[in-house]
Write a protein that holds these residues in place. Sequence first.
Motif, PDB file in Angstrom:
ATOM      1  N   ALA A 104       0.826  -1.212   0.000  1.00  0.00           N
ATOM      2  CA  ALA A 104       0.000   0.000   0.000  1.00  0.00           C
ATOM      3  C   ALA A 104       0.863   1.267   0.000  1.00  0.00           C
ATOM      4  N   GLN A 105       2.090   1.151   0.537  1.00  0.00           N
ATOM      5  CA  GLN A 105       2.994   2.323   0.533  1.00  0.00           C
ATOM      6  C   GLN A 105       3.544   2.615  -0.864  1.00  0.00           C
ATOM      7  N   HIS A 106       3.423   1.635  -1.766  1.00  0.00           N
ATOM      8  CA  HIS A 106       3.967   1.790  -3.131  1.00  0.00           C
ATOM      9  C   HIS A 106       2.892   1.392  -4.134  1.00  0.00           C
ATOM     10  N   PRO A 107       1.834   2.172  -4.209  1.00  0.00           N
ATOM     11  CA  PRO A 107       0.653   1.750  -4.984  1.00  0.00           C
ATOM     12  C   PRO A 107       0.906   1.568  -6.482  1.00  0.00           C
ATOM     13  N   ASP A 108       1.945   2.215  -7.032  1.00  0.00           N
ATOM     14  CA  ASP A 108       2.168   2.086  -8.479  1.00  0.00           C
ATOM     15  C   ASP A 108       3.141   0.959  -8.839  1.00  0.00           C
ATOM     16  N   ALA A 109       3.709   0.324  -7.816  1.00  0.00           N
ATOM     17  CA  ALA A 109       4.714  -0.705  -8.099  1.00  0.00           C
ATOM     18  C   ALA A 109       4.051  -2.040  -8.451  1.00  0.00           C
ATOM     19  N   VAL A 110       4.819  -2.865  -9.190  1.00  0.00           N
ATOM     20  CA  VAL A 110       4.390  -4.240  -9.491  1.00  0.00           C
ATOM     21  C   VAL A 110       5.049  -5.130  -8.448  1.00  0.00           C
ATOM     22  N   SER A 111       4.290  -6.079  -7.884  1.00  0.00           N
ATOM     23  CA  SER A 111       4.936  -6.932  -6.886  1.00  0.00           C
ATOM     24  C   SER A 111       5.132  -8.342  -7.405  1.00  0.00           C
ATOM     25  N   VAL A 112       6.389  -8.794  -7.249  1.00  0.00           N
ATOM     26  CA  VAL A 112       6.756 -10.156  -7.632  1.00  0.00           C
ATOM     27  C   VAL A 112       7.129 -10.879  -6.347  1.00  0.00           C
ATOM     28  N   SER A 113       6.431 -11.965  -6.041  1.00  0.00           N
ATOM     29  CA  SER A 113       6.743 -12.697  -4.807  1.00  0.00           C
ATOM     30  C   SER A 113       7.229 -14.097  -5.122  1.00  0.00           C
ATOM     31  N   ALA A 123      -1.990 -13.830  -2.695  1.00  0.00           N
ATOM     32  CA  ALA A 123      -3.224 -13.149  -3.105  1.00  0.00           C
ATOM     33  C   ALA A 123      -3.014 -11.648  -3.270  1.00  0.00           C
ATOM     34  N   ALA A 124      -2.022 -11.094  -2.553  1.00  0.00           N
ATOM     35  CA  ALA A 124      -1.771  -9.644  -2.631  1.00  0.00           C
ATOM     36  C   ALA A 124      -0.635  -9.320  -3.608  1.00  0.00           C
ATOM     37  N   SER A 125      -0.186 -10.312  -4.376  1.00  0.00           N
ATOM     38  CA  SER A 125       0.942 -10.101  -5.303  1.00  0.00           C
ATOM     39  C   SER A 125       0.461 -10.075  -6.751  1.00  0.00           C
ATOM     40  N   ASP A 126       1.271  -9.472  -7.623  1.00  0.00           N
ATOM     41  CA  ASP A 126       0.927  -9.469  -9.058  1.00  0.00           C
ATOM     42  C   ASP A 126       1.464 -10.718  -9.755  1.00  0.00           C
ATOM     43  N   ALA A 300      -5.342 -16.053  -4.772  1.00  0.00           N
ATOM     44  CA  ALA A 300      -3.934 -16.484  -4.794  1.00  0.00           C
ATOM     45  C   ALA A 300      -3.599 -17.191  -6.107  1.00  0.00           C
ATOM     46  N   ARG A 301      -4.615 -17.693  -6.784  1.00  0.00           N
ATOM     47  CA  ARG A 301      -4.367 -18.428  -8.019  1.00  0.00           C
ATOM     48  C   ARG A 301      -3.932 -17.503  -9.165  1.00  0.00           C
ATOM     49  N   VAL A 302      -4.426 -16.267  -9.140  1.00  0.00           N
ATOM     50  CA  VAL A 302      -4.187 -15.357 -10.269  1.00  0.00           C
ATOM     51  C   VAL A 302      -2.677 -15.167 -10.547  1.00  0.00           C
ATOM     52  N   PRO A 303      -1.880 -14.770  -9.528  1.00  0.00           N
ATOM     53  CA  PRO A 303      -0.448 -14.569  -9.836  1.00  0.00           C
ATOM     54  C   PRO A 303       0.298 -15.882 -10.101  1.00  0.00           C
ATOM     55  N   ILE A 304      -0.234 -17.000  -9.586  1.00  0.00           N
ATOM     56  CA  ILE A 304       0.423 -18.295  -9.878  1.00  0.00           C
ATOM     57  C   ILE A 304       0.184 -18.656 -11.348  1.00  0.00           C
ATOM     58  N   ASP A 305      -1.050 -18.450 -11.805  1.00  0.00           N
ATOM     59  CA  ASP A 305      -1.342 -18.732 -13.218  1.00  0.00           C
ATOM     60  C   ASP A 305      -0.509 -17.849 -14.137  1.00  0.00           C
ATOM     61  N   ARG A 306      -0.326 -16.581 -13.720  1.00  0.00           N
ATOM     62  CA  ARG A 306       0.526 -15.684 -14.554  1.00  0.00           C
ATOM     63  C   ARG A 306       1.938 -16.263 -14.644  1.00  0.00           C
ATOM     64  N   MET A 307       2.434 -16.760 -13.520  1.00  0.00           N
ATOM     65  CA  MET A 307       3.781 -17.356 -13.535  1.00  0.00           C
ATOM     66  C   MET A 307       3.821 -18.573 -14.450  1.00  0.00           C
TER      67      MET A 307
END
Length: 311
Positions: A104-113, A123-126, A300-307
């Motif tokens: 939330a402190q970096h709203p424009d960033a993309v997060s890779v976990s 679930a909170a990652s891109d 949580a599935r969304v960023p896993i499927d992207r990967m």
Amino acid sequence: MSALPDDLEAAIADLKKQKNAVLLAHYYQDADIQDVADYLGDSLQLAQAAKKTEAAVICFAGVHFMAETAKILNPDRVVIVPDLEAGCSLADGCPGDRFSAWRAQHPDAVSVSYINCSAEVKAASDYICTSSNAEKIIRAIPEDKEILFAPDKNLGRYLMQKTGRKMRLWQGSCVVHETFSERRLVGLRERYPDAKIIAHPECEEPILKMAEFVGSTTALLKFTISDPGKQYIVMTEDGILHQMRKASPDKEFISGPPQQNSCACNECPFMKKNTMEKVYLALRDLEPRIEMDPVLRERARVPIDRMLALS
Ligand code: 13P
Ligand code: SF4
């Protein structure tokens, strides 16, 4: 509780047939578990195997976040683990609420976990990544985007050096890979001057600087098979040495040195909670099971499927 069978290997094979179950095991499992697994692999290969399987039951011999990933990819199948307490220091060091506050402190960033995190963090990652596809995922993110990388600062720093991308790093680390001793590695290199040092990117920077090859568990194994060398100092969890020795019986593999001679710190205490007995009991009783809130699971599935699409 009835007595355990004498031949656990045969009993596990019978139960797998009876229950239409598949046994997935990470390379950091004890050798006896590796030898009875249907699929053996690193984090990415096991997530891919979990996605492909048609078995009714998935028994996951690894750690909790891996089994949770299998459940996210297979909501209708039963996913069991030998020991629910098999966690991970990286996942534990990145609680979902603190991660969301950071985002939330970096709203424009993309997060890779890194996949070594809880379902809440996923679930909170891109994007999710593993050590074998992280570089590819980072390179797929537009240059003008700031990247937040969690939770492994060592893998994150390594990726920054590899890709030239600046990233904000969560300050987590793996209890196993951060305990390798640089001083003792220098000593080992003197003792084995012809040995090649190979390392997992979860290791700290001085260790990675000394390594001739850096890669995921599977990449390290493949390197030792194709490389003409004869001796390797292996800077990752000790379980992988079983497959290295099986694949290249004529080569010598030396375990990476922990800080103290007396400890088994190059063995992951979480991975090693699993035993053949617990694998047998999990398959017999179909528990402990991974159960998840459906809303969290879908997010949580969304960023896993992207990967997986990028892998
Ligand atoms: P890989 O399986 O991607 O090599 O990661 C190693 C690890 O630490 C798993 O927890
Ligand atoms: Fe987690 Fe490290 Fe164990 Fe892998 S080896 S499961 S990163 S604590």
